[in-house]
Write an enzyme that holds these catalytic residues in place. Structure first.
Site, short mmCIF file in Angstrom:
data_model
loop_
_atom_site.label_atom_id
_atom_site.label_comp_id
_atom_site.label_asym_id
_atom_site.label_seq_id
_atom_site.Cartn_x
_atom_site.Cartn_y
_atom_site.Cartn_z
N CYS A 178 70.48 -7.30 75.50
CA CYS A 178 71.50 -6.28 75.77
C CYS A 178 72.94 -6.84 75.82
O CYS A 178 73.54 -7.12 74.80
CB CYS A 178 71.15 -5.51 77.03
SG CYS A 178 71.94 -3.87 77.14
N LYS A 219 67.72 -13.29 81.28
CA LYS A 219 68.99 -12.78 80.73
C LYS A 219 70.18 -13.56 81.31
O LYS A 219 70.36 -13.65 82.52
CB LYS A 219 69.11 -11.30 81.07
CG LYS A 219 70.34 -10.60 80.48
CD LYS A 219 70.32 -9.12 80.86
CE LYS A 219 71.51 -8.36 80.31
NZ LYS A 219 71.48 -6.93 80.73
N GLU A 248 64.74 -2.86 76.70
CA GLU A 248 64.97 -3.63 77.93
C GLU A 248 64.49 -2.85 79.15
O GLU A 248 64.59 -1.63 79.19
CB GLU A 248 66.47 -3.90 78.05
CG GLU A 248 66.91 -4.64 79.30
CD GLU A 248 68.43 -4.69 79.41
OE1 GLU A 248 68.92 -5.57 80.13
OE2 GLU A 248 69.12 -3.85 78.79
#
Length: 262
Positions: A147, A110, A40
């Site tokens: 994540c 995200k 990431e």
């Protein structure tokens, strides 16, 4: 299908980071991988400036992606990672990017921002608004996550119910008390929740743990890296997915609908 996971320590120099990605892409392709997952926030990172990833944000037609797209055009490898893309002044979107054959084939903003453990990602980053669609690699369906998304089982479950057989997770998992335990436990739990493979890339360095992993649908870690730069590979076996879903039919046995994410 063979998949690769590459991890390295992101530097403050986006051009150096691009070259590291290109090297890993070349290695993965030469070893016969169909998929490469990288960590990431690959544009820039500095231990002394936690905002550098956002300050260094580039558009999807910026120099970093142009470099990687040129390498991508040389083979059929699908490469997945995240970078920060500018949104409004001083802010960005943590954007997962999927490259294949010299083109961007999918993006995902995200959803779950890391506002935990004394870090507030939302201070400078805007969240996404929708679950990403599945992508196909060699006839296998992949669900995309980033994540902190890992801590929200309803997202993984929603992707699996939509047909995902593999969950892909670029990450920069921050070091801290029990954090390595959380990482290993959550990756295994998401594999077992969904009877999917989990392919997770972790950025390494002074502040993040590395520890990239490939976990099969029955929770077995089939490939793993330590805390240093590495490229690891494993086979995604559709037969293993079918076996897991036959022995452990959690997707069929569910009694409750997954909660709405948004």
């Amino acid at each position: 299908m063979y998949v690769a996971v590459g991890q390295f320590a992101v530097t403050p120099d986006w051009e150096a980071n691009a070259q590291q990605c290109i090297s890993l892409m070349g290695q993965a392709a030469s070893k016969g991988a169909s998929l490469l997952v990288l960590p990431e926030a690959l544009l820039a990172r500095d231990d002394n400036d936690p905002d550098l990833s956002v300050k260094s944000a580039q558009p999807l037609n910026g120099g970093f992606l142009r470099c990687l797209l040129e390498e991508s055009a040389r083979n059929r490898l699908t490469t997945i990672f995240t970078i920060h893309v500018p949104s409004t002044q001083g802010r960005a979107v943590n954007t997962l990017v999927v490259l294949r054959e010299g083109a961007i084939v999918e993006t995902y903003a995200k959803l779950h921002l890391y506002d935990a453990f004394s870090i507030q990602e939302s201070r400078l980053v805007d969240p996404g608004t929708q679950i990403p669609p599945l992508i196909d690699v060699d006839g296998i369906k992949l669900g995309l996550m980033t994540c902190y998304d890992l801590r929200f089982p309803e997202m993984a479950l929603s992707l699996a119910l939509a047909g995902a057989e593999v969950l892909v997770l670029p990450a920069a998992w921050v070091r801290g008390a029990l954090k390595e335990h959380h990482w290993a436990t959550l990756l295994t739990a998401r594999a077992l929740d969904t009877t999917c493979y989990v392919v997770a890339a972790g950025e390494c360095g002074n502040k993040n743990i590395g520890q990239s992993r490939i976990i099969d649908p029955l929770g077995v870690t089939v490939a793993a890296a330590a805390e240093v730069p590495a490229l690891v590979m494993a086979e995604i076996d559709p037969g293993r997915i079918a076996l897991a879903r036959g022995q452990l039919p959690v997707l069929r046995n569910r009694r409750f609908a997954p909660p709405q994410l948004l």
